[in-house]
Design a protein around this motif. Sequence first.
Motif, mmCIF file in Angstrom:
data_model
loop_
_atom_site.group_PDB
_atom_site.id
_atom_site.type_symbol
_atom_site.label_atom_id
_atom_site.label_comp_id
_atom_site.label_asym_id
_atom_site.label_seq_id
_atom_site.Cartn_x
_atom_site.Cartn_y
_atom_site.Cartn_z
ATOM 1 N N GLU A 78 9.097 -15.928 -98.901
ATOM 2 C CA GLU A 78 8.516 -14.712 -98.327
ATOM 3 C C GLU A 78 8.782 -13.508 -99.219
ATOM 4 O OE1 GLU A 78 6.006 -13.160 -95.952
ATOM 5 O OE2 GLU A 78 6.799 -15.038 -95.192
ATOM 6 N N THR A 85 3.666 -15.845 -95.635
ATOM 7 C CA THR A 85 3.897 -17.280 -95.573
ATOM 8 C C THR A 85 3.657 -17.771 -94.153
ATOM 9 O OG1 THR A 85 5.649 -16.952 -97.204
ATOM 10 C CG2 THR A 85 5.616 -19.068 -96.074
ATOM 11 N N ARG A 124 8.817 -9.465 -93.748
ATOM 12 C CA ARG A 124 7.436 -9.537 -93.277
ATOM 13 C C ARG A 124 6.963 -8.197 -92.728
ATOM 14 N NH1 ARG A 124 5.284 -14.678 -92.720
ATOM 15 N NH2 ARG A 124 4.073 -14.140 -90.864
#
Length: 196
Positions: A78, A85, A124
């Motif tokens: 990631e 991902t 993220r």
Amino acid sequence: MDPEEVEFLGEKEIITIVPNFNYGIINLISGDIGPFRAGLPVKVPMWVAVNLKQQQTCKIQQPDWMDIDFLEELRETEKNTQTFTKMPNEHYMALTKSILNCASDDLIRANEIRTLVKDIWDIRMSKLRSSVDLLIKETASYAAVDNLTMMEINSVRPLLPHALDQIYRMKKLQGPRIGSNSTAGQSSRMSYSFRS
């Protein structure tokens, strides 16, 4: 949909428990669970597992994706890619939170799991904020973001529709000057799409 509703959906995910009691099949609207035999693994929805764990009548088995090596590899992937991902579970955050809150004693290296999942979430969310910022700065009309989970999409939902609506209004006010190099017949209407 607010975060509580997303967590509610996450509680329907199926996990494995090892009960310490015997009981027959339980008929639920969502489907049958059981039979329960002491010492034998059985699959149940997360909400049932949490309830039984709180009554100290089962142990929750650690999901395969909560393996430390797997999570470390996922974090590195990631971190080193620009795209998102695919996560091992759509509700990874809600499941991790629920399991750690009620059954951290059933997990191997629970504190490391907590840290790794939080790191993955932070990476993220940073990517997502950067993507939204770039989308707004470039006054783009479309964004396709693959592999986001419901909770991640939900985190930008309060801001994004309003921002895109404002961009659309500005484009509309400026008229033909924007997109004069674009091909004829192209719509200036703003659209956005998130795919999970």
